[in-house]
Write a protein that holds these residues in place. Structure first.
Motif, PDB file in Angstrom:
ATOM      1  N   ASN A  65      -5.496  -0.639  -1.619  1.00 51.61           N
ATOM      2  CA  ASN A  65      -4.205  -1.348  -1.619  1.00 51.61           C
ATOM      3  C   ASN A  65      -2.918  -0.851  -1.777  1.00 51.61           C
ATOM      4  OD1 ASN A  65      -2.274  -3.542  -2.318  1.00 51.61           O
ATOM      5  ND2 ASN A  65      -2.882  -3.168  -4.400  1.00 51.61           N
ATOM      6  N   ILE A  66      -2.994   0.512  -2.442  1.00 47.51           N
ATOM      7  CA  ILE A  66      -1.610   1.309  -2.333  1.00 47.51           C
ATOM      8  C   ILE A  66      -1.525   1.952  -1.105  1.00 47.51           C
ATOM      9  CG2 ILE A  66      -0.784   3.454  -3.650  1.00 47.51           C
ATOM     10  CD1 ILE A  66      -2.480   2.357  -6.157  1.00 47.51           C
ATOM     11  N   SER A  67      -2.465   2.588  -0.609  1.00 46.27           N
ATOM     12  CA  SER A  67      -2.262   3.347   0.569  1.00 46.27           C
ATOM     13  C   SER A  67      -1.816   2.585   1.704  1.00 46.27           C
ATOM     14  CB  SER A  67      -3.561   4.196   0.889  1.00 46.27           C
ATOM     15  OG  SER A  67      -4.866   3.264   0.979  1.00 46.27           O
ATOM     16  N   GLY A  68      -2.422   1.349   1.929  1.00 44.36           N
ATOM     17  CA  GLY A  68      -2.271   0.321   2.728  1.00 44.36           C
ATOM     18  C   GLY A  68      -0.667  -0.084   2.702  1.00 44.36           C
ATOM     19  N   ARG A  69      -0.013  -0.111   1.437  1.00 40.10           N
ATOM     20  CA  ARG A  69       1.314  -0.731   1.213  1.00 40.10           C
ATOM     21  C   ARG A  69       2.017   0.518   1.874  1.00 40.10           C
ATOM     22  NH1 ARG A  69       1.767  -5.410  -1.300  1.00 40.10           N
ATOM     23  NH2 ARG A  69      -0.122  -6.431  -2.414  1.00 40.10           N
ATOM     24  N   TYR A  91       3.104  12.890  -0.687  1.00 37.77           N
ATOM     25  CA  TYR A  91       2.547  11.762  -0.685  1.00 37.77           C
ATOM     26  C   TYR A  91       1.824  11.619  -1.920  1.00 37.77           C
ATOM     27  CZ  TYR A  91      -0.786   7.709   0.746  1.00 37.77           C
ATOM     28  OH  TYR A  91      -1.404   6.708   0.886  1.00 37.77           O
ATOM     29  N   LYS A  92       1.220  12.441  -2.643  1.00 31.19           N
ATOM     30  CA  LYS A  92       0.801  12.387  -3.958  1.00 31.19           C
ATOM     31  C   LYS A  92       1.918  11.989  -4.953  1.00 31.19           C
ATOM     32  CE  LYS A  92      -2.551  12.750  -7.313  1.00 31.19           C
ATOM     33  NZ  LYS A  92      -1.681  12.889  -8.429  1.00 31.19           N
ATOM     34  N   ALA A  93       3.007  12.539  -4.877  1.00 34.48           N
ATOM     35  CA  ALA A  93       4.324  12.161  -5.691  1.00 34.48           C
ATOM     36  C   ALA A  93       4.617  10.718  -5.446  1.00 34.48           C
ATOM     37  CB  ALA A  93       5.562  13.117  -5.609  1.00 34.48           C
ATOM     38  N   TRP A  94       4.732  10.215  -4.316  1.00 33.23           N
ATOM     39  CA  TRP A  94       4.858   8.882  -4.232  1.00 33.23           C
ATOM     40  C   TRP A  94       3.889   7.972  -4.661  1.00 33.23           C
ATOM     41  CZ3 TRP A  94       2.002   5.381  -1.811  1.00 33.23           C
ATOM     42  CH2 TRP A  94       2.326   4.057  -1.532  1.00 33.23           C
ATOM     43  N   TRP A  95       2.527   8.350  -4.620  1.00 33.37           N
ATOM     44  CA  TRP A  95       1.486   7.549  -5.086  1.00 33.37           C
ATOM     45  C   TRP A  95       1.670   7.307  -6.638  1.00 33.37           C
ATOM     46  CZ3 TRP A  95      -3.140   6.268  -2.425  1.00 33.37           C
ATOM     47  CH2 TRP A  95      -3.994   5.706  -3.157  1.00 33.37           C
ATOM     48  N   ASP A  96       1.945   8.453  -7.246  1.00 34.15           N
ATOM     49  CA  ASP A  96       1.964   8.480  -8.751  1.00 34.15           C
ATOM     50  C   ASP A  96       3.350   7.692  -9.172  1.00 34.15           C
ATOM     51  OD1 ASP A  96      -0.070  10.069  -9.006  1.00 34.15           O
ATOM     52  OD2 ASP A  96       1.121  11.864  -9.409  1.00 34.15           O
ATOM     53  N   ASP A  97       4.199   7.596  -8.372  1.00 34.34           N
ATOM     54  CA  ASP A  97       5.500   6.844  -8.822  1.00 34.34           C
ATOM     55  C   ASP A  97       5.418   5.232  -8.543  1.00 34.34           C
ATOM     56  OD1 ASP A  97       7.019   9.203  -9.492  1.00 34.34           O
ATOM     57  OD2 ASP A  97       7.862   9.463  -7.560  1.00 34.34           O
ATOM     58  N   PHE A  98       4.710   5.088  -7.404  1.00 33.54           N
ATOM     59  CA  PHE A  98       4.276   3.586  -7.001  1.00 33.54           C
ATOM     60  C   PHE A  98       3.306   2.949  -8.259  1.00 33.54           C
ATOM     61  CE2 PHE A  98       1.875   0.461  -5.058  1.00 33.54           C
ATOM     62  CZ  PHE A  98       2.765  -0.340  -4.101  1.00 33.54           C
ATOM     63  N   VAL A  99       2.478   3.606  -8.584  1.00 32.19           N
ATOM     64  CA  VAL A  99       1.463   3.052  -9.581  1.00 32.19           C
ATOM     65  C   VAL A  99       2.396   2.912 -10.850  1.00 32.19           C
ATOM     66  CG1 VAL A  99      -0.540   3.577 -11.201  1.00 32.19           C
ATOM     67  CG2 VAL A  99      -0.653   4.181  -8.700  1.00 32.19           C
ATOM     68  N   GLU A 100       3.039   3.883 -11.089  1.00 38.75           N
ATOM     69  CA  GLU A 100       3.870   3.785 -12.714  1.00 38.75           C
ATOM     70  C   GLU A 100       5.060   2.405 -12.350  1.00 38.75           C
ATOM     71  OE1 GLU A 100       4.776   4.260 -16.198  1.00 38.75           O
ATOM     72  OE2 GLU A 100       3.397   5.513 -15.325  1.00 38.75           O
ATOM     73  N   ALA A 101       5.520   2.402 -11.244  1.00 38.51           N
ATOM     74  CA  ALA A 101       6.352   1.335 -10.956  1.00 38.51           C
ATOM     75  C   ALA A 101       6.019  -0.166 -10.867  1.00 38.51           C
ATOM     76  CB  ALA A 101       7.365   1.713  -9.804  1.00 38.51           C
ATOM     77  N   ASN A 102       4.891  -0.244 -10.474  1.00 37.73           N
ATOM     78  CA  ASN A 102       4.186  -1.608  -9.941  1.00 37.73           C
ATOM     79  C   ASN A 102       2.934  -1.862 -11.083  1.00 37.73           C
ATOM     80  OD1 ASN A 102       5.413  -2.525  -7.602  1.00 37.73           O
ATOM     81  ND2 ASN A 102       4.963  -0.208  -7.122  1.00 37.73           N
ATOM     82  N   LYS A 103       2.631  -0.962 -11.983  1.00 40.78           N
ATOM     83  CA  LYS A 103       1.327  -1.390 -12.942  1.00 40.78           C
ATOM     84  C   LYS A 103       1.741  -2.640 -13.707  1.00 40.78           C
ATOM     85  CE  LYS A 103       0.040   2.190 -14.930  1.00 40.78           C
ATOM     86  NZ  LYS A 103       0.274   3.239 -15.945  1.00 40.78           N
ATOM     87  N   GLY A 104       0.746  -3.408 -13.391  1.00 37.58           N
ATOM     88  CA  GLY A 104       0.972  -4.633 -14.358  1.00 37.58           C
ATOM     89  C   GLY A 104       1.793  -5.858 -13.350  1.00 37.58           C
ATOM     90  N   THR A 105       2.067  -5.468 -12.144  1.00 45.28           N
ATOM     91  CA  THR A 105       2.913  -6.655 -11.296  1.00 45.28           C
ATOM     92  C   THR A 105       1.871  -7.329 -10.353  1.00 45.28           C
ATOM     93  OG1 THR A 105       3.640  -4.966  -9.622  1.00 45.28           O
ATOM     94  CG2 THR A 105       4.843  -4.863 -11.508  1.00 45.28           C
ATOM     95  N   GLN A 106       2.488  -8.190  -9.749  1.00 45.26           N
ATOM     96  CA  GLN A 106       1.707  -8.860  -8.846  1.00 45.26           C
ATOM     97  C   GLN A 106       1.309  -7.919  -7.585  1.00 45.26           C
ATOM     98  OE1 GLN A 106       1.140 -12.051  -8.877  1.00 45.26           O
ATOM     99  NE2 GLN A 106       0.335 -12.677  -6.903  1.00 45.26           N
ATOM    100  N   VAL A 107       1.802  -6.813  -7.471  1.00 43.67           N
ATOM    101  CA  VAL A 107       1.263  -5.797  -6.481  1.00 43.67           C
ATOM    102  C   VAL A 107      -0.114  -5.280  -7.015  1.00 43.67           C
ATOM    103  CG1 VAL A 107       1.845  -3.536  -5.347  1.00 43.67           C
ATOM    104  CG2 VAL A 107       3.735  -5.471  -5.500  1.00 43.67           C
ATOM    105  N   LEU A 108       0.034  -4.749  -8.181  1.00 42.98           N
ATOM    106  CA  LEU A 108      -1.019  -4.335  -8.925  1.00 42.98           C
ATOM    107  C   LEU A 108      -1.546  -4.875 -10.184  1.00 42.98           C
ATOM    108  CD1 LEU A 108      -0.029  -0.329  -8.852  1.00 42.98           C
ATOM    109  CD2 LEU A 108      -1.314  -1.630  -7.335  1.00 42.98           C
ATOM    110  N   ARG A 109      -1.691  -6.312  -9.820  1.00 36.26           N
ATOM    111  CA  ARG A 109      -1.909  -7.221 -10.899  1.00 36.26           C
ATOM    112  C   ARG A 109      -3.232  -7.170 -11.436  1.00 36.26           C
ATOM    113  NH1 ARG A 109      -2.288  -9.708  -5.899  1.00 36.26           N
ATOM    114  NH2 ARG A 109      -4.156 -10.965  -5.545  1.00 36.26           N
ATOM    115  N   VAL A 110      -4.164  -6.577 -10.647  1.00 36.89           N
ATOM    116  CA  VAL A 110      -5.832  -6.738 -11.153  1.00 36.89           C
ATOM    117  C   VAL A 110      -6.007  -5.270 -11.773  1.00 36.89           C
ATOM    118  CG1 VAL A 110      -8.270  -6.861 -10.878  1.00 36.89           C
ATOM    119  CG2 VAL A 110      -6.243  -8.050  -9.684  1.00 36.89           C
TER     120      VAL A 110
END
Length: 319
Positions: free
Chosen positions: A37-41, A300-319
Motif C-alpha cells: 500500500n505504502i510503496s504503491g502510493r 526512499y527509506k526516509a520518505w517511507w518513515d515520514d509517510f507512515v508517521e503522517a498517515n498512521k490511523g488515517t484512511q490511508v493506513l486505516r487498518v
C-alpha cells in the motif's frame, strides 16, 4: 496542494483521474499488504507529480483489505464493478498468489488488466488461463535454475523435494524435477507437508533414505514442521534449500509447536543449515535507485518513515 497536470507538450490541463482498484492483504495468512500500500502510493505520487509517464492524468488508488483470501477478494472486485460501473481501469495489488488466481479468473471477463505486486506462483505464468494477468516480480520458477546451480557447484547428486499444497506449489515442484533430470541430479522422493503428521512421515523417510539434502518448495510453516520434527527425531546434518521467507521465520509460533524441544536457540541452530534463494531488497547506502531518478535508498527509506508517521490511523493506513 492540488495536482497540476500537463499535456505531453507541457501545457497546463485539467487532470483526468485513472481509478485503480487495489486489493491488498492487510491481514490474513500473509500480511504484506500495508507495505505494498505504502510503496504503491509513493509510485502513484511520483508518476502524478512528474507528469511524464501519464501526462494529463492522475492515478487514484482505491485500497481494500482482501485478507489474503481469494473468495473475499473476488467479492470485493465484483461488488465494486457492480456498484461503480466503468469507474476502474485496472485491478492492482492482490499480493497473495492464491488470491490472484481467483481474481485473475474474473478479470478477463470484465476486460480488466490485473497487475499483482507480489504474487509469485508459477501457475500464474499460464497466459492461456490468465490472459490479462501481469506482475512486477519474477515467478517462483526462477529459483529452480539457482538451486540446480548450487547443487552442481557443491557436487550434490541426489535430494528429496518437499512441496506445500499441490494447487499452489505443484507446478514449480514438477518443473524443478524435470530440470533436475537433465542436470544429473536425482530426486529420490516428492513429498508434501501440510501438517505435523506429514512432517513426521517425511523425517522418517529422510532417515531411511540416508539423504540429508531437502528442497522445500512451500510456505514457512511446512519448513518449521520439518525442522522441529527433525529435532524430535534427533536427525543431524539436515540441509534445507528454500526460497526467501520472512526474517527469522523459524522462530514464529504455530499450532502444536513442541516448545520444550524446539526452543528458539535450537531452531536457530537448525536454520544455520539453510540456503535461501530470493530477491534482493533496497541497499542501505546512498546509491541512486534505478527505478526513480534522483532518489537514493536512504531517501526512499526516509520518505517511507515520514509517510507512515503522517498517515498512521488515517484512511490511508486505516487498518
Amino acid at each position: 496542494s492540488a495536482l497540476e497536470c500537463r499535456t505531453a507538450e507541457g501545457a497546463a490541463t485539467a487532470c483526468e483521474p485513472l481509478d485503480i482498484l487495489v486489493n491488498l492483504p492487510i491481514n490474513g495468512s500473509w500480511t504484506g499488504g500495508q507495505s505494498l500500500n505504502i510503496s504503491g502510493r509513493k509510485m502513484a505520487q511520483l508518476i502524478n507529480e512528474r507528469q511524464v509517464l501519464l501526462p494529463g492524468y492522475e492515478i487514484v488508488l482505491h485500497v481494500f483489505n482482501d485478507q489474503c483470501d481469494g473468495l473475499h477478494s473476488s467479492k470485493i472486485l465484483l461488488q465494486e464493478i457492480v456498484d461503480k460501473d466503468d469507474k476502474y481501469i485496472a485491478l492492482g495489488g492482490t499480493g497473495c498468489s492464491a488470491t490472484s488466481q481467483s481474481t485473475a479468473n474474473i478479470a478477463p471477463t470484465v476486460r480488466m488488466p490485473h497487475i499483482s505486486w507480489a504474487a509469485v506462483s508459477a501457475v500464474l505464468s499460464d497466459r492461456t488461463a490468465y490472459p490479462t494477468f501481469f506482475r512486477t516480480r519474477l515467478p517462483e520458477t526462477s529459483s529452480n535454475p539457482a538451486w540446480i546451480k548450487i547443487a552442481q557447484q557443491c557436487n550434490w547428486t541426489q535430494l528429496i523435494v518437499v512441496k506445500g499444497k499441490d494447487s499452489r506449489f505443484g507446478f514449480q515442484a514438477t518443473g524443478f524435477i524435470e530440470l533436475a533430470s537433465h542436470s544429473n541430479i536425482r530426486v529420490l522422493e516428492l513429498e508434501s507437508i501440510l501438517t505435523k503428521k506429514d512432517a513426521k512421515r517425511v523425517v522418517s523417510n529422510i532417515v531411511s533414505s540416508r539423504v540429508r539434502l531437502v528442497l522445500m518448495i512451500t510456505y514457512e510453516t511446512s519448513i518449521q514442521y520439518l525442522m522441529c520434527e527433525s529435532v524430535s527425531a534427533k536427525v543431524e546434518g539436515l540441509l534445507v534449500l528454500t526460497k526467501t521467507h520472512g526474517e527469522r521465520f523459524w522462530l514464529a509460533d504455530y499450532k502444536g509447536k513442541n516448545t520444550d524441544q524446539c526452543t528458539d536457540m535450537v531452531m536457530t541452530k537448525r536454520a544455520e543449515s539453510m540456503i535461501e534463494v530470493g530477491g534482493v531488497g533496497f541497499r542501505s547506502d546512498t546509491t541512486n535507485l534505478s527505478c526513480v531518478e534522483g532518489m537514493s535508498s536512504a531517501d526512499y527509506k526516509a520518505w517511507w518513515d515520514d509517510f507512515v508517521e503522517a498517515n498512521k490511523g488515517t484512511q490511508v493506513l486505516r487498518v
